[in-house]
Design an enzyme around this catalytic site. Structure first.
Site, PDB file in Angstrom:
ATOM      1  N   CYS A   1      -0.447   4.118   2.145  1.00 25.22           N
ATOM      2  CA  CYS A   1      -0.267   3.866   3.579  1.00 25.22           C
ATOM      3  C   CYS A   1       1.173   4.141   4.009  1.00 25.22           C
ATOM      4  O   CYS A   1       1.416   4.752   5.047  1.00 25.22           O
ATOM      5  CB  CYS A   1      -0.606   2.410   3.921  1.00 25.22           C
ATOM      6  SG  CYS A   1      -2.221   1.838   3.389  1.00 25.22           S
ATOM      7  N   ASP A   2       2.129   3.675   3.224  1.00 32.33           N
ATOM      8  CA  ASP A   2       3.522   3.631   3.668  1.00 32.33           C
ATOM      9  C   ASP A   2       4.490   4.467   2.848  1.00 32.33           C
ATOM     10  O   ASP A   2       5.665   4.594   3.210  1.00 32.33           O
ATOM     11  CB  ASP A   2       4.012   2.167   3.659  1.00 32.33           C
ATOM     12  CG  ASP A   2       3.176   1.281   4.570  1.00 32.33           C
ATOM     13  OD1 ASP A   2       2.731   1.766   5.626  1.00 32.33           O
ATOM     14  OD2 ASP A   2       2.961   0.106   4.222  1.00 32.33           O
TER      15      ASP A   2
ATOM     16  N   CYS B   1       0.831  -1.203   0.000  1.00 31.98           N
ATOM     17  CA  CYS B   1       0.000   0.000   0.000  1.00 31.98           C
ATOM     18  C   CYS B   1       0.864   1.250   0.000  1.00 31.98           C
ATOM     19  O   CYS B   1       1.397   1.636   1.041  1.00 31.98           O
ATOM     20  CB  CYS B   1      -0.938   0.000   1.210  1.00 31.98           C
ATOM     21  SG  CYS B   1      -2.033   1.438   1.278  1.00 31.98           S
TER      22      CYS B   1
END
Length: 312
Positions: free
Chosen positions: A141-142, A138
């Protein structure tokens, strides 16, 4: 005798726990079965920096523990177990029958399905070992953690193209590994990738190994035509080969798309059967974020509460 439950929640990610919080506060006395991965996908993420209310960020597992405690504070009963069979009633006000761990019989007035979707990985040992240590599925997300660094994206579809262009705004260089000699992404997404100066696409290439002991230090890439191998120094590896919704239990019963994502009606969380609702990544293939999953969990609990209210 089967146990009768007013509101059964299947799955324990952000959607499930948020649904539990709202359902418990509405005196629906929810019971949650967690599934085999308590806390869902978020427990594989070491740092969560984009969820509201955590100014200093938090750990994925710690965040899910917080959500569990909050749900339990309002009276949610959280049980470790796996739903293995369902018999869903097609009648309004009908009772749904559920089997847990192939032996425990449950009857429920309403069901909130929040079983999520599982990111697909390549299955390489080094990849699996370094999930959370530089390997991610992701970018939104990261990606922030790799600001100004070099990263690799593995994949050839729209997801890979979107991840690559997103990362290109953050990272110094993005290398995309494509297994065939063409990308499967839409022409528009391919044009966007090709026009981005710091994205390099390498065709006929596969990830052979992720290098590093505790964190990603690079990747070894193999050309599947010539069999030649070379290494690329990167600190992040993003696997973008898709997700599999955890919906096998409901095949042939609930409406779903060709991939397996449950279809909900309009802006609601209602499925095609009365009293059955779906929240989170099991019905969301667009955003797949903890905060959007939590929002749909709230919606599912409110939909379930209104459904029960209409029966009285």
């Amino acid at each position: 005798m089967a146990e009768r439950i007013k509101c059964l929640i299947i799955g324990s990610g952000p959607a499930g726990y948020t649904a539990a919080i709202y359902a418990a506060r509405a005196d629906m006395k929810p019971v949650m079965y967690t599934g085999m991965q308590m806390g869902g996908q978020l427990t594989t993420t070491t740092e969560v920096d984009n969820y509201p209310g955590y100014p200093n960020g938090t750990d994925g597992t710690a965040m899910m523990n917080d959500l569990q405690k909050q749900a339990e504070r309002f009276g949610t009963e959280v049980r470790f177990g796996m739903v293995t069979k369902v018999e869903l009633n097609e009648q309004v006000g009908g009772i749904h029958k559920i089997i847990v761990d192939e032996s425990i019989e449950i009857e429920a007035n309403t069901i909130i399905i929040s079983t999520g979707a599982t990111a697909k990985y390549l299955g390489i040992e080094s990849e699996q070992r370094l999930i959370g240590g530089g390997v991610s599925a992701c970018a939104t997300c990261d990606g922030f953690f790799y600001k100004g660094q070099d990263v690799v994206v593995v994949g050839a579809g729209d997801t890979a193209a979107e991840e690559a262009t997103y990362l290109a705004n953050i990272c110094k260089k993005v290398t995309v590994l494509v297994r065939k000699d063409f990308m499967r992404a839409s022409k528009a997404m391919q044009h966007r990738v090709n026009k981005t100066a710091n994205i390099e696409v390498i065709y006929n290439s596969e990830l052979d190994e992720v290098l590093g002991d505790n964190v990603v230090e690079g990747v070894r890439v193999v050309n599947n035509q010539t069999k030649e191998k070379h290494t690329i120094d990167v600190t992040g590896v993003f696997i973008a080969i898709g997700h599999k919704p955890n919906s096998d239990l409901f095949k042939g019963v609930l409406d779903m798309d060709e991939v397996g994502y449950l279809i909900t009606k309009g802006k609601s969380t209602k499925t095609n059967l009365p009293g059955v609702f779906a929240a989170g990544d099991i019905q969301d293939k667009e955003y797949r974020q903890a905060v959007t999953a939590a929002g749909s969990g709230c919606m599912a609990a409110l939909d379930a509460e209104r459904y029960l209210g209409a029966l009285e």
